[in-house]
Design an enzyme around this catalytic site. Structure first.
Site, short mmCIF file in Angstrom:
data_model
loop_
_atom_site.label_atom_id
_atom_site.label_comp_id
_atom_site.label_asym_id
_atom_site.label_seq_id
_atom_site.Cartn_x
_atom_site.Cartn_y
_atom_site.Cartn_z
N GLU A 373 1.22 -1.54 0.09
CA GLU A 373 -0.11 0.35 0.08
C GLU A 373 0.16 1.03 0.35
OE1 GLU A 373 -0.01 -2.95 1.68
OE2 GLU A 373 -1.22 -2.23 3.51
N CYS A 431 -0.81 -3.93 7.86
CA CYS A 431 -0.38 -3.86 8.80
C CYS A 431 -0.64 -2.42 10.16
CB CYS A 431 1.28 -4.68 9.05
SG CYS A 431 1.81 -2.94 8.37
N CYS A 496 1.59 0.27 8.29
CA CYS A 496 0.40 0.79 6.92
C CYS A 496 -0.69 1.25 7.64
CB CYS A 496 0.19 -0.35 6.68
SG CYS A 496 2.24 -0.32 5.66
#
Length: 708
Positions: A373, A431, A496
């Site tokens: 991402e 995450c 993230c």
């Protein structure tokens, strides 16, 4: 004269049931207790111990006494799964009979109602087969018999899972032991609905799979299965470059409409296609079939975004068996007025690793974070630079270019066109805080008192040379130094989930483009799996919405829509590859980045590194009008005269509005007690440059490069 002991398992009919009988395993005629009584008297005459006292029993309407201990033992064997309800009821020794009362439903999903008769009591059960209905009736019978004695059997079940907030499936407080009689139909011909039994509610025919609901709602639908790339199943060799979650493809056709579903098996692909069809066809008419993305983003659009990203990745990796392996896939899709027509893929990336501490670059020639991402956002920035380059090369940069996704702002600067929307797709939850939950739990409104839940909402950092994240408060060294990392200290990188939370405030354009471009926010976040709306909303904006304030215009706290694709991503426990595939719409071919070194496999720097981005920015700011000074915002310093010697950190600080918004976000994190307060720590020496986990490598001196 000895009397015959009757076997109630035979098909005879007993007329007299009025004599009280006590037995733990069977039922006998009145002569049996007398025989035991004479035997006991004989034992007493020989100075032998007397017979044992009869166990506690319960009396039924038909004159039976049942041993409560044996009844509870039978119920417990059913509860633990040792025996079926029918077997446990038969082993009590009482004569039972079953009969089918009703049968209905379509051929692919029938429903049966079975009645079990014990003495003069009758209990009902239902299921999708006669066997399930018979077991349901026997289970209800055992529940009612225990309820007669005022006893409730606790649910032993498995050991409690302290990592899950999910309540027990059938809590003891909800055990309702109600004896059910067969009731005649009412005036409308409807039968009475049996209540739930002790061992959980009976199987209800209302709980149907999406496939069954489609067959009942839209007769004549068809399902066509093929491999994920569309090739037929009877091909000589199956495609080897398809991802595990896209191995099979099923197309559901309802009249002239088609809906696609993907999965690791034919069954999962068919279920995904049925979910996609229900999400589009039955969203308003069937509330119990409400699609997963019912908060504003149409389910069909969410599935289309996931489909475009997966198809683009399969197209790029066709024939490349090595680099087609991935664990997390991400991509950004741009739509026009939230329509499927005209949607285009901006970026497709993979990756789950970060750069090793020994490969950090003082000139910004490596990509520090190769998570999918994060890399997708950098690919989007390349697209924004390319759009601005169209205006820089035009004769009049203040005139709108129809082919561009950006438009000029009166007074200077640019912005994303109002009819453009950006959708971020990630194959799994980001995450960090957005992934700290049990996938099958349900949100409870009561406060969570488990100590492990104290880490929820906390800022978390990625771990060098490993997967997963840890809270910032658990880090030994919150502020990292360059020489400390090179000496062996583990490099910590912002998770993230925390980066997505920053994008919801400061935008995805970054600090450099913020001098030319207004904030760009994500319209929606579409996940392929592990979407828990409560935890994901908390991770990206919920934990700071009560603390953040004083954001300079035009920055704001943006709340993207959350959606999950109908074709769920399969969990892959295999080891994650150490490379990242990065593709942007500005290039025909993807880049393969070594996540450990942060460079391409041939050792050259990537187009996503800081040096490459900084070179593009220096070229554009000299040719395009900058954003004007906002009267209500902070002071915007002018560009320096000597742009060739401008440092990377100094260039980022030229957009003071972005830095103020970012500082407001950091203050909100501290006010919510999500980070460690470092204000009391001694300042670092001037020769040491900080590697903060919130602004990783932001203060590195990077001079301009001629590479465009």
């Amino acid at each position: 004269m000895d009397k015959k002991i009757l076997d109630f398992t035979e098909n005879d009919i007993i007329e007299n049931w009025n004599t009280l009988v006590s037995s733990s395993t069977d039922c006998t005629m009145p002569s049996a207790p007398k025989k035991r009584h004479h035997r006991a008297k004989k034992n007493n005459m020989n100075d032998e111990p007397p017979a044992k006292k009869s166990a506690p029993s319960i009396q039924l309407d038909a004159g039976f006494k049942w041993n409560l201990q044996a009844l509870a033992k039978a119920a417990e064997s059913v509860e633990t799964g040792g025996k079926s309800p029918v077997s446990a009821l038969n082993e009590l020794g009482v004569r039972v009979s079953y009969c089918v009362l009703r049968q209905g439903g379509p051929a692919h999903c029938p429903s049966f109602t079975v009645a079990v008769t014990v003495a003069d009591m009758t209990f009902e059960g239902w299921g999708h087969s006669k066997r399930d209905a018979r077991a349901s009736a026997a289970r209800t019978c055992l529940s009612a018999l225990l309820a007669r004695a005022g006893r409730v059997l606790p649910n032993p079940g498995p050991q409690p899972d302290f990592t899950s907030d999910e309540a027990p499936k059938y809590p003891v407080s909800e055990f309702q032991c109600i004896e059910t009689k067969i009731q005649p139909p009412d005036g409308n011909g409807n039968k009475a609905t049996p209540p739930p039994g002790l061992f959980g509610p009976a199987v209800s025919p209302v709980l149907k799979s999406p496939i069954n609901m489609l067959y009942e709602t839209y007769p004549g639908i068809t399902f066509h299965c093929s491999f994920g790339d569309g090739s037929p199943l009877d091909t000589a060799q199956a495609p080897v470059t398809l991802s595990h979650s896209m191995r099979f493809k099923v197309v559901c056709q309802i009249k002239d409409q088609k809906f696609e579903g993907y999965g690791s098996s034919k069954k999962l692909a068919k279920l995904a296609a049925a979910r996609a069809a229900l999400g589009e066809m039955c969203e308003k008419t069937m509330s119990h079939a409400r699609p997963v993305s019912s908060d504003g983003l149409p389910q069909l659009l969410a599935d289309h975004v996931a489909k475009l990203v997966n198809e683009k990745f399969n197209e790029m990796m066709r024939g490349d068996l090595v680099h087609s392996k991935r664990k997390v896939l991400a991509g950004i899709v741009m739509t026009i007025d939230n329509k499927l027509e005209g949607a285009k893929v901006i970026a497709v990336t993979t990756g789950t690793k970060c750069v090793s501490g020994e490969h950090m670059s003082v000139r910004g020639r490596v990509v520090n974070d190769c998570h999918a991402e994060v890399a997708a956002r950098r690919c989007l920035q390349r697209h924004l630079y390319a759009q601005l380059l169209m205006y820089a090369n035009s004769s009049n940069p203040t005139v709108t270019i129809p082919e561009s996704d950006l438009e000029p702002v009166p007074g200077g600067g640019y912005q994303l066109k109002p009819d453009r929307q950006l959708h971020l797709y990630v194959s799994t939850a980001p995450c960090g805080d957005g992934r700290i939950f049990s996938p099958h739990e349900h949100h409870e409104p009561e406060p969570d008192r488990h100590p492990n839940r104290l880490a929820r909402g906390q800022l978390r950092t990625k771990i060098e040379s490993g997967e997963g994240t840890i809270p910032v408060k658990n880090c030994i060294n919150v502020i990292q130094t360059w020489d400390g990392v090179l000496q062996g200290e583990r490099l910590l990188t912002m998770s993230c989930s925390d980066k997505v939370a920053r994008w919801c405030v400061a935008g995805v354009q970054g600090a450099l483009l913020a001098r030319l471009l207004r904030p760009v926010y994500l319209r929606a976040l579409v996940l392929g799996s592990l979407l828990h709306r409560h935890h994901m909303y908390r991770a990206i904006c919920g934990r700071i919405e009560g603390c953040i304030s004083a954001l300079p215009p035009p920055y704001r706290l943006h709340r993207p829509l959350l959606a999950r694709a109908a074709s769920t991503e399969a969990r892959t426990p295999a080891r994650a590859p150490s490379f990242s595939v990065c593709w942007s719409i500005t290039s025909p071919y993807p880049e393969i980045i070594n996540a450990t070194t942060g460079k391409l496999e041939n050792g050259h720097p990537s187009l996503l590194c800081k040096q490459s981005m900084f070179a593009r920015w220096q070229y554009l700011v000299r040719r395009l009008p900058l954003l004007p000074q906002d009267p209500a915002g902070p002071y915007l310093p002018p560009l320096p005269q000597d742009m060739d010697h401008l440092l990377y950190d100094e260039a980022k600080n030229l957009c003071s509005t972005y830095q103020v918004a970012k500082r407001c976000l950091t203050d909100a994190f501290e006010q919510a007690q999500l980070v460690i307060d470092v204000s009391d720590m001694p300042p670092l020496p001037a020769v040491t440059r900080s590697l903060s986990n919130i602004n990783h490598l932001a203060a590195l001196p990077v001079k301009g490069s001629t590479r465009a």
